[in-house]
Scaffold this active site. Structure first.
Site, PDB file in Angstrom:
ATOM      1  N   ASP A 103       0.812  -1.221   0.000  1.00 17.89           N
ATOM      2  CA  ASP A 103       0.000   0.000   0.000  1.00 17.89           C
ATOM      3  C   ASP A 103       0.845   1.272   0.000  1.00 17.89           C
ATOM      4  O   ASP A 103       0.443   2.297   0.552  1.00 17.89           O
ATOM      5  CB  ASP A 103      -0.970   0.021   1.198  1.00 17.89           C
ATOM      6  CG  ASP A 103      -1.876  -1.188   1.201  1.00 17.89           C
ATOM      7  OD1 ASP A 103      -2.278  -1.620   0.112  1.00 17.89           O
ATOM      8  OD2 ASP A 103      -2.168  -1.702   2.290  1.00 17.89           O
ATOM      9  N   LYS A 163       1.779   2.257  -5.077  1.00 17.00           N
ATOM     10  CA  LYS A 163       2.388   1.761  -6.317  1.00 17.00           C
ATOM     11  C   LYS A 163       1.494   2.067  -7.522  1.00 17.00           C
ATOM     12  O   LYS A 163       1.969   2.437  -8.594  1.00 17.00           O
ATOM     13  CB  LYS A 163       2.612   0.239  -6.225  1.00 17.00           C
ATOM     14  CG  LYS A 163       3.551  -0.176  -5.106  1.00 17.00           C
ATOM     15  CD  LYS A 163       3.615  -1.673  -4.935  1.00 17.00           C
ATOM     16  CE  LYS A 163       2.350  -2.304  -4.397  1.00 17.00           C
ATOM     17  NZ  LYS A 163       1.995  -1.941  -3.012  1.00 17.00           N
ATOM     18  N   GLY A 166      -4.627  -4.176  -3.751  1.00 17.09           N
ATOM     19  CA  GLY A 166      -5.616  -3.127  -4.023  1.00 17.09           C
ATOM     20  C   GLY A 166      -4.850  -1.885  -4.397  1.00 17.09           C
ATOM     21  O   GLY A 166      -4.192  -1.277  -3.556  1.00 17.09           O
ATOM     22  N   HIS A 167      -4.849  -1.535  -5.675  1.00 14.09           N
ATOM     23  CA  HIS A 167      -4.069  -0.398  -6.170  1.00 14.09           C
ATOM     24  C   HIS A 167      -5.010   0.714  -6.595  1.00 14.09           C
ATOM     25  O   HIS A 167      -5.960   0.476  -7.334  1.00 14.09           O
ATOM     26  CB  HIS A 167      -3.174  -0.835  -7.344  1.00 14.09           C
ATOM     27  CG  HIS A 167      -2.146  -1.861  -6.961  1.00 14.09           C
ATOM     28  ND1 HIS A 167      -1.237  -2.377  -7.846  1.00 14.09           N
ATOM     29  CD2 HIS A 167      -1.873  -2.450  -5.768  1.00 14.09           C
ATOM     30  CE1 HIS A 167      -0.459  -3.237  -7.213  1.00 14.09           C
ATOM     31  NE2 HIS A 167      -0.830  -3.315  -5.962  1.00 14.09           N
ATOM     32  N   GLN A 174       1.916  -5.955  -3.325  1.00 12.72           N
ATOM     33  CA  GLN A 174       2.400  -6.052  -1.942  1.00 12.72           C
ATOM     34  C   GLN A 174       3.677  -5.222  -1.791  1.00 12.72           C
ATOM     35  O   GLN A 174       3.872  -4.284  -2.543  1.00 12.72           O
ATOM     36  CB  GLN A 174       2.655  -7.522  -1.538  1.00 12.72           C
ATOM     37  CG  GLN A 174       1.394  -8.365  -1.368  1.00 12.72           C
ATOM     38  CD  GLN A 174       0.770  -8.818  -2.670  1.00 12.72           C
ATOM     39  OE1 GLN A 174       1.392  -9.462  -3.478  1.00 12.72           O
ATOM     40  NE2 GLN A 174      -0.493  -8.470  -2.881  1.00 12.72           N
TER      41      GLN A 174
HETATM   42  P1  GDP Z   1      -0.857   0.440  -3.555  1.00 11.05           P
HETATM   43  O1  GDP Z   1      -1.470  -0.834  -3.100  1.00 11.05           O
HETATM   44  O2  GDP Z   1       0.603   0.493  -3.311  1.00 11.05           O
HETATM   45  O3  GDP Z   1      -1.191   0.797  -4.986  1.00 11.05           O
HETATM   46  O4  GDP Z   1      -1.490   1.589  -2.630  1.00 11.05           O
HETATM   47  P2  GDP Z   1      -3.032   1.741  -2.197  1.00 11.05           P
HETATM   48  O5  GDP Z   1      -3.812   2.216  -3.348  1.00 11.05           O
HETATM   49  O6  GDP Z   1      -3.504   0.523  -1.502  1.00 11.05           O
HETATM   50  O7  GDP Z   1      -2.916   2.850  -1.079  1.00 11.05           O
HETATM   51  C1  GDP Z   1      -2.435   4.131  -1.336  1.00 11.05           C
HETATM   52  C2  GDP Z   1      -3.516   5.158  -0.982  1.00 11.05           C
HETATM   53  O8  GDP Z   1      -2.948   6.431  -0.889  1.00 11.05           O
HETATM   54  C3  GDP Z   1      -4.620   5.269  -2.040  1.00 11.05           C
HETATM   55  O9  GDP Z   1      -5.827   5.558  -1.424  1.00 11.05           O
HETATM   56  C4  GDP Z   1      -4.132   6.448  -2.884  1.00 11.05           C
HETATM   57  O10 GDP Z   1      -5.185   7.103  -3.578  1.00 11.05           O
HETATM   58  C5  GDP Z   1      -3.550   7.315  -1.837  1.00 11.05           C
HETATM   59  N1  GDP Z   1      -2.440   8.195  -2.253  1.00 11.05           N
HETATM   60  C6  GDP Z   1      -1.497   7.972  -3.191  1.00 11.05           C
HETATM   61  N2  GDP Z   1      -0.565   8.961  -3.184  1.00 11.05           N
HETATM   62  C7  GDP Z   1      -0.947   9.826  -2.222  1.00 11.05           C
HETATM   63  C8  GDP Z   1      -0.380  11.027  -1.701  1.00 11.05           C
HETATM   64  O11 GDP Z   1       0.674  11.490  -2.100  1.00 11.05           O
HETATM   65  N3  GDP Z   1      -1.068  11.638  -0.699  1.00 11.05           N
HETATM   66  C9  GDP Z   1      -2.220  11.149  -0.183  1.00 11.05           C
HETATM   67  N4  GDP Z   1      -2.812  11.810   0.794  1.00 11.05           N
HETATM   68  N5  GDP Z   1      -2.775  10.014  -0.648  1.00 11.05           N
HETATM   69  C10 GDP Z   1      -2.135   9.349  -1.638  1.00 11.05           C
HETATM   70  P1  IMO Z   2      -0.954  -4.097  -2.265  1.00 11.13           P
HETATM   71  O1  IMO Z   2      -0.536  -4.625  -3.619  1.00 11.13           O
HETATM   72  C1  IMO Z   2      -0.857  -4.590   2.071  1.00 11.13           C
HETATM   73  C2  IMO Z   2      -0.816  -8.691   3.604  1.00 11.13           C
HETATM   74  C3  IMO Z   2      -2.047  -9.151   4.376  1.00 11.13           C
HETATM   75  C4  IMO Z   2      -1.407 -10.136   5.339  1.00 11.13           C
HETATM   76  C5  IMO Z   2      -0.319 -10.781   4.488  1.00 11.13           C
HETATM   77  C6  IMO Z   2      -0.719 -12.119   3.869  1.00 11.13           C
HETATM   78  O2  IMO Z   2      -2.246  -3.390  -2.277  1.00 11.13           O
HETATM   79  O3  IMO Z   2       0.170  -3.327  -1.644  1.00 11.13           O
HETATM   80  P2  IMO Z   2      -2.297 -12.790   1.833  1.00 11.13           P
HETATM   81  O4  IMO Z   2      -3.767 -12.565   1.611  1.00 11.13           O
HETATM   82  O5  IMO Z   2      -1.434 -12.205   0.773  1.00 11.13           O
HETATM   83  O6  IMO Z   2      -1.975 -14.232   2.114  1.00 11.13           O
HETATM   84  O7  IMO Z   2      -1.974 -12.001   3.209  1.00 11.13           O
HETATM   85  O8  IMO Z   2      -0.023  -9.861   3.448  1.00 11.13           O
HETATM   86  N1  IMO Z   2      -1.083  -8.155   2.250  1.00 11.13           N
HETATM   87  C7  IMO Z   2      -1.044  -6.862   1.937  1.00 11.13           C
HETATM   88  N2  IMO Z   2      -0.855  -5.775   2.709  1.00 11.13           N
HETATM   89  N3  IMO Z   2      -1.012  -4.444   0.736  1.00 11.13           N
HETATM   90  C8  IMO Z   2      -1.184  -5.521  -0.058  1.00 11.13           C
HETATM   91  O9  IMO Z   2      -1.209  -5.440  -1.413  1.00 11.13           O
HETATM   92  C9  IMO Z   2      -1.247  -6.804   0.540  1.00 11.13           C
HETATM   93  N4  IMO Z   2      -1.425  -8.055   0.072  1.00 11.13           N
HETATM   94  C10 IMO Z   2      -1.304  -8.875   1.119  1.00 11.13           C
HETATM   95  O10 IMO Z   2      -2.673  -8.085   5.035  1.00 11.13           O
HETATM   96  O11 IMO Z   2      -0.775  -9.438   6.379  1.00 11.13           O
HETATM   97 MG    MG Z   3      -2.936  -1.529  -1.795  1.00 11.99          MG
END
Ligand code: GDP
Ligand code: IMO
Ligand code: MG
Length: 427
Positions: free
Chosen positions: A13, A16, A40-41, A226
């Site tokens: 998270d 990416k 979840g991106h 991840q």
């Molecule tokens: P990923 O799994 O690495 O793609 O990241 P996620 O989407 O799960 O989580 C990142 C969260 O931060 C999302 O809700 C984005 O919309 C948000 N986000 C991304 N860049 C920024 C930033 O620079 N500032 C803030 N406040 N939110 C951001």
């Molecule tokens: P993105 O791509 C954050 C974590 C789960 C748990 C561990 C194992 O959005 O960054 P799993 O279901 O993969 O067997 O769970 O890994 N986990 C993540 N945490 N971002 C993710 O993906 C994750 N995918 C798995 O919370 O601790």
């Molecule tokens: Mg994510």
């Protein structure tokens, strides 16, 4: 031959999705190569927010091919629902290609995920319950694995029947509560043949496709899921995911040779978060952590769980940057820290009274870590509207510079908000 990789250097998270969406413009293909619907991106532009799980974050640029490679574990139902959801939002989802080598998540994997979440160390892994671990376990175990290409073979129904018989016995013996799961083989076969029909135009040998593309001089963008600390071999085992989610997993997952990787963008948050169980040395289970959670809206994209929050851990990030071969860093969500008068960074660990910059390989040692922090002044100014490095307050620039210095990799991108445009190039 050129490939750029985007890899999370923390526990996932790191945002990416935002960086992949931005870099897509400079590439011909975007490839998801490991993980599955545990990811979840998020991508935000033109006032719209999209959440992606299996579909590469390059999907918003129509001339780019989006590929789900062989290292991914794919749940066909989730994938098709995701396509339908995007199409309903006006995203064409053309140019989507799936590897016939990708392993398929089957209904028994969800049951096994539920029954095997508990570790022998007493703390739950806290998986996303998407069947990820059990599907990878069957892949490595081989005998009961099903790949996407298998759905199109005559033997598929018979194999499902055989696996269902075995899995019914296993699930029954695993369930301490005496619950009984009866897998209905006929229904599973019918459902999966239905999915297979819809997926068919997208399924092909993507290893051949990518190797040909590289030979033709196409540019590839590899999208990690991840984060490196969740890597099955090099992360905080056993509190990890079941794939190689650090930079070392790119080539095996995508099916490309290591020498084509030119650029690896390591993505870090300006602080640290973690969802699920396991040690987290810089965690702030207090009002600071709650402040970060509120400001950063730190709740899981997939499971909605509140994310655990803490200070930036330069020991961990230095380790994962070196492991992954990061050539540059993107520091994300810097705006989340804007209201804090002071900000801390962990520069060293103390384990059993000994100071170290070495990230421990055993989870028991990681649990013992006493983080050593330095304190930097905050900037207490809204930075979400700023678009250049020079505009940023000096304290914000000093904080970013400090991260680059401690991790040992130059910071090239700073993000000050979720939108595409809220991105700053660092000179
Ligand atoms: P990923 O799994 O690495 O793609 O990241 P996620 O989407 O799960 O989580 C990142 C969260 O931060 C999302 O809700 C984005 O919309 C948000 N986000 C991304 N860049 C920024 C930033 O620079 N500032 C803030 N406040 N939110 C951001
Ligand atoms: P993105 O791509 C954050 C974590 C789960 C748990 C561990 C194992 O959005 O960054 P799993 O279901 O993969 O067997 O769970 O890994 N986990 C993540 N945490 N971002 C993710 O993906 C994750 N995918 C798995 O919370 O601790
Ligand atoms: Mg994510």
């Amino acid at each position: 031959m050129a490939a750029t990789c985007v890899v999370g250097l923390q526990w996932g998270d790191e945002a990416k999705g935002k960086i992949v969406d931005l870099l897509t413009e400079q590439n011909d293909m975007v490839v998801r190569y490991q993980g599955g619907a545990n990811a979840g991106h998020t991508v935000v532009f033109d006032g719209k927010k999209f959440k992606l799980s299996l579909i590469p974050s390059g999907i918003f640029r129509e001339n780019v091919q989006c590929i789900v490679a062989g290292g991914v574990v794919l749940n066909p139902q989730n994938f098709l629902a995701e396509v339908d959801g995007l199409v309903a939002q006006g995203i064409a989802c053309k140019n989507l290609i799936l590897s016939d080598r990708a392993h398929v998540i089957m209904p028994w994997h969800f049951e096994e995920d539920r029954l095997m979440n508990r570790t022998t160390t007493g703390e739950d892994i806290g998986t996303t319950m998407r069947g990820i671990g059990p599907c990878y376990r069957d892949k490595v175990g081989r005998s009961w694995a099903i790949r996407l290409g298998d759905l199109y073979r005559e033997s598929f129904p018979d194999r499902v029947r055989q696996i269902c018989q075995a899995k019914n016995r296993i699930l029954f013996s695993m369930d301490a509560e005496g619950g009984e799961t009866r897998l209905d083989a006929d229904k599973i076969i019918a459902d999966y043949l239905g999915y297979a029909e819809r997926l068919k135009p997208m399924v092909m040998d993507t290893t051949a496709l990518l190797l040909d593309a590289l030979a033709d001089g196409k540019k590839l963008l590899l999208e990690g899921a991840q984060g490196a600390l969740l890597d099955i071999d090099h992360g905080t085992f056993p509190y990890v995911t079941s794939s190689n989610s650090s930079g070392v997993g790119v080539c095996a997952g995508a099916g490309i040779p290591a020498r084509v990787i030119e650029r690896l963008v390591g993505i870090v948050k300006a602080y640290t978060t973690r969802v699920g169980g396991g040690p987290f040395p810089t965690e702030q289970d207090n009002e600071v952590g709650q402040h970060i959670r509120d400001e950063g809206n730190e709740y899981g994209t997939v499971t909605k769980r509140p994310r655990r929050c803490g200070w930036f851990d330069a020991v961990a990030a230095r380790y994962t940057a070196r492991l992954s071969g990061a050539t540059e860093l993107a520091v994300m969500l810097l705006d989340v820290l804007s209201k804090l008068p002071e900000i801390q960074i962990c520069t060293e660990y103390e384990i059993d009274g000994v100071r170290t910059r070495h990230f421990p390989s055993h989870v028991d040692d990681l649990r013992k870590v006493k983080p050593i922090f330095i304190t930097l002044p905050g900037w207490q100014q809204d930075i979400t509207g700023m678009r250049t490095w020079e505009e940023l307050p000096e304290n914000a620039r000093a904080y970013v510079r400090k991260i680059g210095e401690l991790v040992g990799v130059p910071v090239k991108i700073v993000s000050v908000g979720p939108d595409r445009v809220q991105t700053i190039a660092v000179p």
